[in-house]
Design a protein around this motif. Structure first.
Motif, mmCIF file in Angstrom:
data_model
loop_
_atom_site.group_PDB
_atom_site.id
_atom_site.type_symbol
_atom_site.label_atom_id
_atom_site.label_comp_id
_atom_site.label_asym_id
_atom_site.label_seq_id
_atom_site.Cartn_x
_atom_site.Cartn_y
_atom_site.Cartn_z
ATOM 1 N N LEU A 28 4.776 -4.016 37.287
ATOM 2 C CA LEU A 28 5.955 -4.805 36.939
ATOM 3 C C LEU A 28 5.654 -5.709 35.745
ATOM 4 C CD1 LEU A 28 8.853 -5.640 37.648
ATOM 5 C CD2 LEU A 28 7.880 -7.397 39.145
ATOM 6 N N PRO A 55 13.107 -7.401 33.842
ATOM 7 C CA PRO A 55 11.806 -6.855 34.257
ATOM 8 C C PRO A 55 11.823 -5.327 34.237
ATOM 9 C CG PRO A 55 12.484 -8.625 35.710
ATOM 10 C CD PRO A 55 13.682 -8.301 34.861
ATOM 11 N N TRP A 57 9.432 -1.688 35.210
ATOM 12 C CA TRP A 57 8.278 -1.051 35.840
ATOM 13 C C TRP A 57 7.683 -0.056 34.853
ATOM 14 C CZ3 TRP A 57 6.558 -2.822 40.454
ATOM 15 C CH2 TRP A 57 7.450 -3.535 41.263
ATOM 16 N N LEU A 109 14.164 -7.904 42.881
ATOM 17 C CA LEU A 109 13.629 -6.702 42.256
ATOM 18 C C LEU A 109 13.297 -5.612 43.264
ATOM 19 C CD1 LEU A 109 11.316 -8.417 39.629
ATOM 20 C CD2 LEU A 109 13.412 -7.145 39.187
#
Length: 215
Positions: A28, A55, A57, A109
């Motif tokens: 992340l 954010p 990944w 998230l």
């Protein structure tokens, strides 16, 4: 001044040394400003706004060997992504929704885990906390247990209580290179911080001079 050899810390070289654990995970990456936003705003950014604002990944290949956890772009990576993580000052655990020590931003998230992943583990130290998503709880547990065992083994070695625990010479060499890489990254970080501070000071002095001229 001694520097590290990039090819020495390549993913193929580390894999050839029989690491404790290795495999792909999703890391992340959180923009700095995101952490200061209210949870509803974070949700909107994560769900609807451009990827650079929220954010993300990113796929990484992790290798746990000796006293460090390494991150690479893939299993053929020629050099680590970022500084190696020192395991003897690191905690690892599986985290889940509702965990009292998990922030609201992370709970948000959990609704946006990457495809194929259903469990997240945390690797934290005094300086930084990092999150990794993997396919299953079993895989996350394997990573957590490996990092915890490495931490205990490293502490035991540092205390001089490891006479009956052989430590491969090759791992010692990798550890030394990892320390040099950490030092190099820290020097670069400090130089950048000093340049930013100097630039801010110059801007402040320039603003003060202009105010004096027009007053």
């Amino acid at each position: 001044m001694a520097t590290y050899d990039e090819t020495h810390l390549s993913a193929p070289a580390l894999l050839a040394a029989s690491p404790i654990h290795a495999g792909f995970a999703m890391k992340l990456h959180v923009p700095v400003f995101y952490s200061f936003l209210p949870s509803p705003v974070q949700w909107v950014l994560s769900s609807w706004c451009p990827t650079g604002w929220s954010p993300q990944w990113k796929r990484r290949y992790l290798i746990a060997l000796g006293g460090y956890l390494y991150r690479f772009k893939d299993e053929n990576g020629s050099t680590p992504k970022g500084a190696p993580i020192t395991v003897d000052i690191t905690e690892a655990r599986i985290i889940s929704r509702g965990d009292t020590s998990t922030s609201n931003e992370f709970n948000c998230l959990l609704d946006l885990l990457p495809d194929g992943c259903d469990t997240v583990f945390e690797v934290s130290s005094l300086a930084k906390t990092q999150y990794f998503a993997v396919e299953s709880r079993e895989e996350a547990l394997a990573w957590v247990n490996s990092i915890r065992q490495m931490r205990q083994d490293s502490i035991t070695r540092n205390m001089g209580h490891s006479k009956g625990m052989p430590y491969p010479k090759q791992w010692e060499s990798f550890d030394a290179s990892a320390r040099r890489l950490q030092e190099q990254k820290e020097r670069i970080k400090n130089r950048m911080s000093a340049l930013d501070k100097k630039e801010q000071e110059m801007q402040t002095l320039g603003g003060s001079a202009n105010m004096g001229y027009f007053s």
